[in-house]
Scaffold this active site. Structure first.
Site, PDB file in Angstrom:
ATOM      1  N   TYR A  88     -36.601 -37.089   6.907  1.00 50.58           N
ATOM      2  CA  TYR A  88     -36.796 -36.631   5.532  1.00 50.58           C
ATOM      3  C   TYR A  88     -36.140 -35.298   5.219  1.00 50.58           C
ATOM      4  CZ  TYR A  88     -39.731 -40.612   6.028  1.00 50.58           C
ATOM      5  OH  TYR A  88     -40.137 -41.899   6.301  1.00 50.58           O
TER       6      TYR A  88
ATOM      7  N   HIS B 133     -44.365 -49.281   9.805  1.00 49.50           N
ATOM      8  CA  HIS B 133     -45.790 -49.185   9.440  1.00 49.50           C
ATOM      9  C   HIS B 133     -46.324 -50.445   8.761  1.00 49.50           C
ATOM     10  CE1 HIS B 133     -45.834 -45.014  10.553  1.00 49.50           C
ATOM     11  NE2 HIS B 133     -44.884 -44.706   9.680  1.00 49.50           N
TER      12      HIS B 133
ATOM     13  N   ASP C 273     -37.324 -38.321  11.783  1.00 41.66           N
ATOM     14  CA  ASP C 273     -38.296 -37.311  11.394  1.00 41.66           C
ATOM     15  C   ASP C 273     -38.867 -36.620  12.634  1.00 41.66           C
ATOM     16  OD1 ASP C 273     -39.597 -39.616  12.180  1.00 41.66           O
ATOM     17  OD2 ASP C 273     -40.618 -39.947  10.258  1.00 41.66           O
TER      18      ASP C 273
HETATM   19  C1  SS9 Z   1     -46.832 -36.829   3.140  1.00 44.77           C
HETATM   20  C2  SS9 Z   1     -47.646 -37.952   3.715  1.00 44.77           C
HETATM   21  C3  SS9 Z   1     -46.751 -39.099   4.054  1.00 44.77           C
HETATM   22  C4  SS9 Z   1     -46.618 -41.232   5.124  1.00 44.77           C
HETATM   23  C5  SS9 Z   1     -45.497 -41.017   6.046  1.00 44.77           C
HETATM   24  C6  SS9 Z   1     -44.751 -42.279   6.332  1.00 44.77           C
HETATM   25  C7  SS9 Z   1     -43.582 -42.037   7.208  1.00 44.77           C
HETATM   26  C8  SS9 Z   1     -42.844 -43.234   7.540  1.00 44.77           C
HETATM   27  N1  SS9 Z   1     -47.599 -35.628   2.976  1.00 44.77           N
HETATM   28  N2  SS9 Z   1     -47.397 -40.072   4.856  1.00 44.77           N
HETATM   29  S1  SS9 Z   1     -41.598 -43.033   8.737  1.00 44.77           S
HETATM   30 ZN    ZN Z   2     -41.776 -41.534  10.375  1.00 42.20          ZN
END
Ligand code: SS9
Ligand code: ZN
Length: 670
Positions: free
Chosen positions: A305, A135, A265
């Site tokens: 996660y 990201h 994920d």
């Molecule tokens: C959680 C929001 C998280 C960011 C996610 C980034 C993932 C990277 N409610 N938003 S793999």
């Molecule tokens: Zn992700």
């Protein structure tokens, strides 16, 4: 040639220091749990462990701006309040005094892995890193990411090793917009990403993550976005996208190096993704990429996660990189309606860029466009968002029992035994089956030796086998009979020849026959002819037959044994294409495959054995446009068969049939 594992405990030494529900998921335990799982199932010890170094400023500046790098460099000296404020200018990211150090290690691990693969020290590998990278943008941290590890690795490979074409596969459940931005006008880097999208409602909620964002200027066609507009996607949805979008394009692109934004994920149980693909699927996603770029495959951890799902997925992935057979892809039910809509849209959006998609259905009618569909209430039968995944359970991935022998060969005595194989002795006892006259007992194995091999595979005493026989066509029936007698479901794959071998048992078998001459009309449901009029030498047509028909059929059929027979007349099929076929079919049936090669084709023994042992097939080169007649024939066949085989579907048009759930009849093609 081994598998590299890059890991450094130092990368667990940063964490969220304040309350932030958006960031609390990204914890040090993600790394410790994954690494401990690899150690405790003995996989870490089988890998080549490579020490992690910090990325240099030059490495980081390949993708990021000087200002941004300088700003991140000041974070180790900030107070808690300053760190918080610094992070706030970006989206969904936190900083810790040790974040900068860890971020340089994560990017450093990615370039170290590229070094190890490009210099030939290892064949492939995984970098277990945090923070993730996909990201982060030129001048911005985002979504837990600080430096764009994979984008840096891609540029580094091009600069240091003169790599021409890099394929980046982003199977994380979030869109790696940072990677997209880095290469959107660059035709030398093909970026593929699937991501939870929900018609732009899901984070990061960008318009440019949709399927119609195909790249800019010279890079048009080199950015492939597959939006998931519903949660709960399953193994079949992922595989369908590989078969009908990613693999045909990837083979046409012909990368010199494949990088994976390996986020887990996208697996079941993950609170962010809320998808339902099981950890096992990563064995297949990995396997299906392992014959590209001569096997040069580098995976970098991104998200993931749920610690259980993450660790299982990491183990299955590393096991596959090491060359162990993949678990059987059981219970594939065909892609869901929403996935089919996405697949149809992506294929249509790319039909002018890739000749393998030229004959894909045209742009779909607006009512099924992922953009225009009204935002109906979703997740009807899924869990509520938030409390989500905690209650979800799934079976633990199958323990893989490696057979004592990987590859057995039954070859003429005067031939040397290929590396890594075990010579199988001719059957000592008299043939139980009627000996056919064509079998010359001195030079070629007897039928009973072949059927013994089948028995040994069934007992998992050997994984796969290669036999040179006097008459391949004649040998097929008894082999299949033996397997079905053992209650084994057999997939027969014949290449070449003019006629379908006769007397094949029908119950519990499916035979696909790819040749120049096979009759167009299938004789029965158990025998499927794929006719390539221009012959097997048209590698593009052959590749299309493999990806759009053979592999989806084979995965859905889920055989316990694959019998691959090379009949006389397969001469036009190049050695590379043959090895690709062998390599790809190893993903079925726990790797149980018997390959029959005709006497006289001894030159194929060494390459075939090497593919059976898990060596990557040589690249096919940049594929030209396939012969129109053949594309159309394969496409007609696919459409006809999609009534019975749901993994062959590439569009949402047979809505009634698909939404009727388990029903296997479809309005099309009957
Ligand atoms: C959680 C929001 C998280 C960011 C996610 C980034 C993932 C990277 N409610 N938003 S793999
Ligand atoms: Zn992700």
């Amino acid at each position: 040639m081994g598998t590299a594992l890059l890991y450094d405990e130092e990368m667990t030494r940063y964490k969220l220091l304040w309350l932030d529900p958006d960031c609390e998921l990204e914890r040090p335990e993600r790394l410790t749990a994954s690494h401990e799982a690899l150690v405790s199932c003995g996989l870490a010890a089988r890998c080549v462990s490579i020490p992690v170094r910090q990325a240099t400023d030059d490495d980081i500046l390949l993708i990021h701006s000087e200002q941004y790098l300088e700003a991140v460099k000041t974070t180790p000296y900030m107070t808690l309040e300053d760190l918080r404020e610094f992070a706030l200018q970006y989206g969904d990211v936190y900083f810790h005094p040790n974040s900068y150090h860890c971020a340089t290690l994560a990017a450093g691990a990615a370039v170290q892995l590229v070094d190890a693969v490009m210099t030939g020290r290892v064949r492939n590998g995984l970098a277990l890193v945090r923070p993730p990278g996909h990201h982060s943008m030129r001048s911005a941290a985002n979504g837990f990411c600080v430096f764009n590890n994979v984008a840096i690795a891609a540029k580094y490979a091009q600069q240091k090793y003169g790599v021409q074409r890099v394929l980046i596969v982003d199977w994380d459940i979030h869109h790696g917009q940072g990677v997209q931005y880095a290469f959107e006008d660059d035709p030398s880097v093909l970026y593929f990403s699937w991501h939870r999208y929900e018609h732009q409602k899901f984070w990061p909620g960008l318009r440019e993550s949709d399927y119609d964002n195909v790249g800019k200027d010279k890079g048009a066609g080199f950015n492939i976005n597959v939006p998931w507009n519903k949660v709960g996607m399953q193994n079949s949805d992922y595989l369908a996208v590989f078969f009908h979008v990613l693999l045909p394009v990837a083979y046409e692109f012909c990368p010199d190096l494949v990088l994976v934004c390996a986020g887990f994920d996208s697996a079941i149980g993950d609170p962010e993704g809320e998808m339902c693909a099981t950890p096992d699927i990563f064995a297949h996603l990995t396997h299906l990429l392992m014959n590209l770029a001569g096997g040069k495959l580098c995976l970098m951890l991104e998200g993931g996660y749920n610690l259980t799902s993450l660790s299982q997925s990491v183990c299955v992935t590393v096991r596959t990189l090491l060359g162990d057979p993949a678990p059987r892809p059981a219970n594939l039910q065909g892609p869901c309606q929403s996935a089919l809509e996405s697949i149809q849209c992506v294929r249509a959006a790319h039909r002018n860029s890739w000749s393998c998609l030229e004959h894909a259905a045209r742009a779909p009618p607006s009512q099924i466009s992922t953009k225009l569909e009204e935002k109906e209430k979703e997740k009807e039968d899924k869990f509520e968002s938030g409390e989500a995944a905690d209650g979800i359970t799934w079976p633990e991935p199958h323990a893989c029992v490696l057979p004592p022998v990987r590859t057995a060969v039954l070859i003429p005595e005067e031939m040397a035994c290929p590396d890594g194989c075990k010579r199988s002795n001719l059957s000592q006892h008299a043939d139980s089956l009627a000996e056919k006259e064509d079998f010359d007992g001195d030079a070629v194995p007897t039928l009973s030796s072949l059927t013994e091999l089948v028995g040994k595979m069934e007992k998992n005493e050997i994984c796969n086998a290669l036999a040179v026989v006097g008459d391949v066509s004649m040998a097929m029936a008894p082999v299949m009979q033996r397997a079905t007698a053992l209650k084994q479901r057999v997939l027969g794959v014949c290449v070449g020849g003019t006629e379908v071998p006769s007397h094949l048992p029908e119950d519990g078998t499916l035979t696909v026959h790819i040749s120049k001459e096979a009759p167009e009309e299938p004789r029965c449901k158990h025998s499927i002819p794929v006719r390539l009029k221009s012959g097997l030498g048209d590698t593009s047509g052959f590749a299309q037959a493999i990806f759009s028909v053979l592999l989806p059929l084979a995965y859905e059929y889920d055989p316990a044994l694959v019998l691959l027979a090379r009949l006389p007349g397969a001469g036009g099929l190049g050695g590379g294409a043959w090895q690709q076929l062998v390599g790809l079919l190893r993903g079925l049936a726990w790797g149980h495959m018997l390959v029959l090669v005709q006497e006289g084709d001894e030159a194929l023994v060494t390459p075939t054995a090497s593919s059976l042992c898990g060596s990557p097939a040589p690249p096919l080169g940049r594929l030209p446009a396939p012969v129109v007649e053949d594309v159309e024939a394969v496409e007609r066949l696919r459409v006809r068969l999609q009534a019975d085989w749901m993994l062959l579907r590439t569009s949402a048009e047979c809505k009634m049939a698909v939404s009727s759930g388990t029903s296997r009849s479809c309005l099309l093609g009957t």
